[in-house]
Write a protein that holds these residues in place. Structure first.
Motif, PDB file in Angstrom:
ATOM      1  N   VAL A 180      35.625  42.095  36.365  1.00  0.00           N
ATOM      2  CA  VAL A 180      37.055  41.895  36.580  1.00  0.00           C
ATOM      3  C   VAL A 180      37.816  42.758  35.579  1.00  0.00           C
ATOM      4  CG1 VAL A 180      38.960  40.248  36.500  1.00  0.00           C
ATOM      5  CG2 VAL A 180      36.738  39.560  37.460  1.00  0.00           C
ATOM      6  N   LEU A 181      38.785  43.516  36.059  1.00  0.00           N
ATOM      7  CA  LEU A 181      39.589  44.385  35.208  1.00  0.00           C
ATOM      8  C   LEU A 181      41.071  44.110  35.457  1.00  0.00           C
ATOM      9  CD1 LEU A 181      40.028  46.833  33.298  1.00  0.00           C
ATOM     10  CD2 LEU A 181      39.895  48.301  35.331  1.00  0.00           C
ATOM     11  N   ILE A 182      41.788  43.764  34.394  1.00  0.00           N
ATOM     12  CA  ILE A 182      43.233  43.577  34.466  1.00  0.00           C
ATOM     13  C   ILE A 182      43.885  44.754  33.737  1.00  0.00           C
ATOM     14  CG2 ILE A 182      45.198  42.107  33.895  1.00  0.00           C
ATOM     15  CD1 ILE A 182      43.389  40.751  35.828  1.00  0.00           C
ATOM     16  N   GLN A 183      44.811  45.439  34.393  1.00  0.00           N
ATOM     17  CA  GLN A 183      45.538  46.543  33.772  1.00  0.00           C
ATOM     18  C   GLN A 183      47.019  46.181  33.724  1.00  0.00           C
ATOM     19  OE1 GLN A 183      44.038  49.490  36.549  1.00  0.00           O
ATOM     20  NE2 GLN A 183      42.972  50.537  34.885  1.00  0.00           N
ATOM     21  N   VAL A 184      47.518  46.015  32.517  1.00  0.00           N
ATOM     22  CA  VAL A 184      48.926  45.685  32.292  1.00  0.00           C
ATOM     23  C   VAL A 184      49.664  46.986  32.000  1.00  0.00           C
ATOM     24  CG1 VAL A 184      50.555  44.352  30.915  1.00  0.00           C
ATOM     25  CG2 VAL A 184      48.243  43.444  31.344  1.00  0.00           C
ATOM     26  N   ASP A 185      50.422  47.459  32.968  1.00  0.00           N
ATOM     27  CA  ASP A 185      51.136  48.722  32.833  1.00  0.00           C
ATOM     28  C   ASP A 185      52.476  48.466  32.137  1.00  0.00           C
ATOM     29  OD1 ASP A 185      52.632  51.103  33.245  1.00  0.00           O
ATOM     30  OD2 ASP A 185      51.342  51.630  34.933  1.00  0.00           O
ATOM     31  N   VAL A 186      52.537  48.819  30.863  1.00  0.00           N
ATOM     32  CA  VAL A 186      53.723  48.543  30.063  1.00  0.00           C
ATOM     33  C   VAL A 186      54.911  49.379  30.527  1.00  0.00           C
ATOM     34  CG1 VAL A 186      54.673  48.561  27.716  1.00  0.00           C
ATOM     35  CG2 VAL A 186      52.276  47.909  28.096  1.00  0.00           C
ATOM     36  N   GLU A 187      54.657  50.619  30.949  1.00  0.00           N
ATOM     37  CA  GLU A 187      55.736  51.509  31.363  1.00  0.00           C
ATOM     38  C   GLU A 187      56.362  51.065  32.669  1.00  0.00           C
ATOM     39  OE1 GLU A 187      53.978  55.409  31.393  1.00  0.00           O
ATOM     40  OE2 GLU A 187      54.625  55.797  29.339  1.00  0.00           O
ATOM     41  N   GLU A 188      55.529  50.719  33.660  1.00  0.00           N
ATOM     42  CA  GLU A 188      56.046  50.371  34.985  1.00  0.00           C
ATOM     43  C   GLU A 188      56.256  48.877  35.165  1.00  0.00           C
ATOM     44  OE1 GLU A 188      54.045  52.181  38.243  1.00  0.00           O
ATOM     45  OE2 GLU A 188      53.856  54.124  37.254  1.00  0.00           O
ATOM     46  N   LYS A 189      55.910  48.099  34.132  1.00  0.00           N
ATOM     47  CA  LYS A 189      56.122  46.655  34.161  1.00  0.00           C
ATOM     48  C   LYS A 189      55.454  46.010  35.377  1.00  0.00           C
ATOM     49  CE  LYS A 189      58.778  46.708  30.499  1.00  0.00           C
ATOM     50  NZ  LYS A 189      58.310  46.149  29.218  1.00  0.00           N
ATOM     51  N   LYS A 190      54.162  46.239  35.505  1.00  0.00           N
ATOM     52  CA  LYS A 190      53.407  45.625  36.589  1.00  0.00           C
ATOM     53  C   LYS A 190      52.000  45.321  36.098  1.00  0.00           C
ATOM     54  CE  LYS A 190      51.702  49.894  38.735  1.00  0.00           C
ATOM     55  NZ  LYS A 190      51.663  50.723  39.953  1.00  0.00           N
ATOM     56  N   ILE A 191      51.299  44.496  36.839  1.00  0.00           N
ATOM     57  CA  ILE A 191      49.923  44.111  36.495  1.00  0.00           C
ATOM     58  C   ILE A 191      49.053  44.365  37.720  1.00  0.00           C
ATOM     59  CG2 ILE A 191      48.410  42.230  35.781  1.00  0.00           C
ATOM     60  CD1 ILE A 191      50.876  40.869  34.553  1.00  0.00           C
ATOM     61  N   VAL A 192      47.884  44.984  37.501  1.00  0.00           N
ATOM     62  CA  VAL A 192      46.932  45.228  38.574  1.00  0.00           C
ATOM     63  C   VAL A 192      45.628  44.512  38.229  1.00  0.00           C
ATOM     64  CG1 VAL A 192      45.623  46.949  39.879  1.00  0.00           C
ATOM     65  CG2 VAL A 192      47.953  47.472  39.122  1.00  0.00           C
ATOM     66  N   CYS A 193      45.214  43.625  39.120  1.00  0.00           N
ATOM     67  CA  CYS A 193      43.961  42.895  38.958  1.00  0.00           C
ATOM     68  C   CYS A 193      42.936  43.499  39.905  1.00  0.00           C
ATOM     69  CB  CYS A 193      44.152  41.415  39.251  1.00  0.00           C
ATOM     70  SG  CYS A 193      42.638  40.436  39.140  1.00  0.00           S
ATOM     71  N   SER A 194      41.808  43.954  39.359  1.00  0.00           N
ATOM     72  CA  SER A 194      40.799  44.631  40.179  1.00  0.00           C
ATOM     73  C   SER A 194      39.437  43.965  40.013  1.00  0.00           C
ATOM     74  CB  SER A 194      40.687  46.110  39.790  1.00  0.00           C
ATOM     75  OG  SER A 194      41.914  46.788  39.964  1.00  0.00           O
ATOM     76  N   LEU A 195      38.676  43.965  41.090  1.00  0.00           N
ATOM     77  CA  LEU A 195      37.280  43.561  41.063  1.00  0.00           C
ATOM     78  C   LEU A 195      36.438  44.791  41.310  1.00  0.00           C
ATOM     79  CD1 LEU A 195      34.887  41.635  41.081  1.00  0.00           C
ATOM     80  CD2 LEU A 195      35.413  41.108  43.477  1.00  0.00           C
ATOM     81  N   LEU A 196      35.642  45.191  40.327  1.00  0.00           N
ATOM     82  CA  LEU A 196      34.803  46.381  40.443  1.00  0.00           C
ATOM     83  C   LEU A 196      33.394  45.956  40.819  1.00  0.00           C
ATOM     84  CD1 LEU A 196      35.900  48.196  37.139  1.00  0.00           C
ATOM     85  CD2 LEU A 196      37.040  48.175  39.357  1.00  0.00           C
ATOM     86  N   ILE A 197      32.812  46.674  41.764  1.00  0.00           N
ATOM     87  CA  ILE A 197      31.443  46.400  42.183  1.00  0.00           C
ATOM     88  C   ILE A 197      30.662  47.691  42.160  1.00  0.00           C
ATOM     89  CG2 ILE A 197      29.947  45.451  43.968  1.00  0.00           C
ATOM     90  CD1 ILE A 197      33.581  44.765  44.325  1.00  0.00           C
ATOM     91  N   ASN A 198      29.696  47.778  41.283  1.00  0.00           N
ATOM     92  CA  ASN A 198      28.805  48.944  41.235  1.00  0.00           C
ATOM     93  C   ASN A 198      27.607  48.661  42.120  1.00  0.00           C
ATOM     94  OD1 ASN A 198      30.284  50.457  39.287  1.00  0.00           O
ATOM     95  ND2 ASN A 198      29.551  49.033  37.732  1.00  0.00           N
ATOM     96  N   THR A 199      27.356  49.539  43.078  1.00  0.00           N
ATOM     97  CA  THR A 199      26.228  49.329  43.993  1.00  0.00           C
ATOM     98  C   THR A 199      25.230  50.447  43.886  1.00  0.00           C
ATOM     99  OG1 THR A 199      27.374  50.473  45.796  1.00  0.00           O
ATOM    100  CG2 THR A 199      27.699  48.092  45.608  1.00  0.00           C
TER     101      THR A 199
END
Length: 477
Positions: A458-477
C-alpha cells in the motif's frame, strides 16, 4: 475522486515517484532518473581515457547504455507491444472500392493497426483486390521496422452466385500460419462456412502463443442457429487440431432484429466457458443501426493473457478525425479488436518487473500541517518519508506499507491507516480499495497464487503542492 486499474512494465528500478523533480531528504535524486532540463546523463568511461582534472568530459566518454538495445534485432524489440487481433467487415470489398485512392490508403492504414486482422465480405472475383491492398499496406514499410504483412485468403464460400472470401492479414515477422481449412459443415448449417486458421505468435506469452481463429460471417436471418453451431466448430478444432485456445471472431449479426434476448437463454455459445469480449450493448456499426453485430469470443487457457479491458470497437473516424462521407466509403461496420500480453526478450526478462496498480485519488487533504505530519508519523507496518524540491520545500509525503503476502490482508492494512488518521484515508478511498480488491482483483488472484510471486504494498502519496492524496495498491507479479 476516481479509480483506475492499469498494468505496467518497469525495469530494475522498482520504485516510482510522483514527479522526477523531487529529491529524498533534500538530497539530489538518482542520476538514473530524468530530472530538470539541465539533467546530465550518466557517462561511461572507456578504459584508456579519463576526464580532465576539472571534471570535463575526456575523449572516449559516451552516454551510458541501458544494455538492452543490443537485443532488439530481426524485427523484434526488447519489449514488444501487446499483440493485437482484429476483425473487420469491409462492406463489399472489391476492385470498385479500391478504385478510390483515398479509400485504399485508409483501409491500408487500418490493416496496419493490427498484428493480425480478419477481413470479411471480400467479394472480388478477379482476386486482384487483396494483392492491391497488400501492396499498399506494405508500401513504405520495412521488415526491420514495423514489419511487412502477408495475406492468407480462404476459398470462396456461399450457396448462391454471391460468394465471399475471408482474408487474414498478418505481420510476417510475428505470425506463423500453421494450418488452415474451410469447415466441412455437416448438415449445411452455415451459409458461409467458417474459415479455420491456426497460428503461432513468437512474442505472446506461452499460454496463448498458439491459437485457432474461427472466422465467421453469419447469415442475418439464421444468425442464432449459426452462432449456436459454432460450438460444434470449436469441438472440431479441439479434436482434430488438438488446440484449446480458440478465437471466434467476425460479423456474427449477433444483435438487433436478428437475435432476441430469449435466444441467448438456449444458445450453447453463451456457456460459461466462452468469453464474449465485445458486450451485447456495444455498437459495432458505423451507421445509426446501434447493434453489436461484430463479436470476439475467446475460450481456452489464453484468456489468462488477454490484456484486461483491451477489447474494443476501433472507431477510426474519431481517432483519425474523418468525416462521415469518408467513413461510408469504407464500410458500415467498425473493426473490433483485443490484445494479448507479450514477452520481453528472454535475455533481459530477468530485468523486467511486472506491476499492476490500483490507484484511488482523493481531492481532500490531511488536516495537520505536512511538515508536522511527517515528523510525528509513527505506525507499525508503515514508513513515511518526504520528497523535497531543490529549494528545500517539502513537496510530497510517501507513506509506504511493508510487503503484504496475502491479498485478503490488503484491506485491513488500509483500514489500520484510516484508524491512525481519518484525513489521510477517507471512507470513500477505503470503500474504493475494497471494491477493487473484492471484484477486480479476484480475476488476478489465481494467477498470483499459482506463480507464488504475489507481493502487495500500500502506498499513500500526499501531494503538498496540489493538495491531494493518492492511495495506491501495488502488485508485483
Amino acid at each position: 475522486m476516481g479509480s483506475c486499474l492499469t498494468k505496467c512494465h518497469h525495469g530494475q528500478q522498482e520504485e516510482t515517484r510522483p514527479d522526477d523533480r523531487y529529491t529524498t531528504d533534500n538530497t539530489r535524486a538518482d542520476s538514473n532518473r530524468v530530472q530538470d532540463p539541465e539533467f546530465d546523463e550518466n557517462l561511461r568511461q572507456k578504459s584508456r581515457h579519463r576526464a580532465d582534472g576539472d571534471g570535463d568530459r575526456g575523449k572516449g566518454w559516451r552516454r551510458k547504455s541501458s544494455g538492452l538495445s543490443r537485443f532488439s534485432q530481426d524485427g523484434r524489440h526488447v519489449i514488444q507491444p501487446p499483440f493485437t487481433v482484429g476483425a473487420f467487415n469491409i462492406q463489399k470489398f472489391g476492385m470498385a472500392k479500391l478504385s478510390d485512392k483515398e479509400t485504399l490508403q485508409l483501409i491500408a492504414r487500418l490493416v496496419r493497426e493490427f498484428d493480425i486482422l480478419l477481413v470479411q465480405e471480400v467479394v472480388d472475383v478477379s482476386g486482384k483486390a487483396l494483392n492491391i491492398l497488400l501492396e499498399e499496406v506494405n508500401s513504405g514499410q520495412s521488415s526491420q521496422g514495423s514489419g511487412l504483412y502477408e495475406v492468407l485468403a480462404s476459398p470462396r464460400v456461399g450457396r448462391s452466385s454471391h460468394k465471399e472470401q475471408y482474408a487474414i492479414f498478418y505481420k510476417s515477422t510475428l505470425v506463423q500460419i500453421k494450418n488452415s481449412e474451410v469447415y466441412h459443415d455437416p448438415g449445411d448449417i452455415f451459409i458461409r462456412e467458417p474459415f479455420l486458421v491456426s497460428v503461432s505468435v513468437n512474442t505472446v506469452s506461452p499460454v496463448g502463443n498458439e491459437f485457432c481463429l474461427v472466422c465467421i460471417h453469419t447469415q442475418p436471418t439464421s444468425a442464432n442457429k449459426e452462432i449456436d453451431r459454432l460450438v460444434d466448430v470449436q469441438k472440431h478444432v479441439k479434436d482434430t487440431w488438438n488446440m484449446d485456445n480458440i478465437i471466434i471472431l467476425g460479423d456474427l449479426n449477433a444483435s438487433g432484429q436478428y437475435i432476441k434476448s430469449r435466444d441467448w437463454e438456449t444458445n450453447r455459445l453463451r456457456g460459461a466457458e466462452y468469453n464474449w469480449l465485445i458486450a451485447d450493448h456495444v455498437d459495432t456499426t458505423a451507421t445509426n443501426t446501434l447493434a453489436a453485430y461484430d463479436r470476439i469470443i475467446v475460450s481456452g487457457p489464453m484468456m489468462d493473457v488477454v490484456v484486461p479491458n483491451s477489447a474494443q470497437v476501433f472507431r477510426y473516424d474519431q481517432v483519425y478525425q474523418l468525416d462521415q462521407d469518408i467513413l461510408k466509403k469504407v464500410s458500415d461496420h467498425y473493426p473490433v479488436c483485443f490484445s494479448l500480453e507479450t514477452l520481453a526478450h528472454p535475455k533481459i526478462q530477468k530485468n523486467i518487473t511486472t506491476r499492476m496498480i490500483i490507484s484511488v485519488e482523493d481531492k481532500r487533504f490531511i488536516t495537520s500541517p505536512p511538515d508536522q505530519f511527517l515528523d510525528e508519523f509513527s505506525l507499525k507496518q508503515y514508513k513515511a518519508r518526504g520528497l523535497y524540491a531543490k529549494d528545500g520545500q517539502l513537496t510530497v509525503i510517501e507513506v509506504r506499507s511493508q510487503r503484504i503476502s496475502n491479498l485478503s490482508k490488503v484491506v485491513s492494512t488500509v483500514e489500520a491507516l484510516r484508524k491512525y488518521d481519518r484525513s489521510l484515508v477517507s471512507y470513500s478511498v477505503l470503500a474504493s480499495i475494497k471494491h477493487q480488491v473484492n471484484f477486480v482483483m479476484k480475476s488476478w488472484e489465481k494467477k498470483l497464487l499459482e506463480e507464488e510471486k504475489g507481493k502487495f504494498q500500500v502506498l499513500i502519496q500526499v501531494d503538498v503542492e496540489e493538495k491531494k492524496i493518492v492511495c495506491s495498491l501495488l502488485i508485483n507479479t
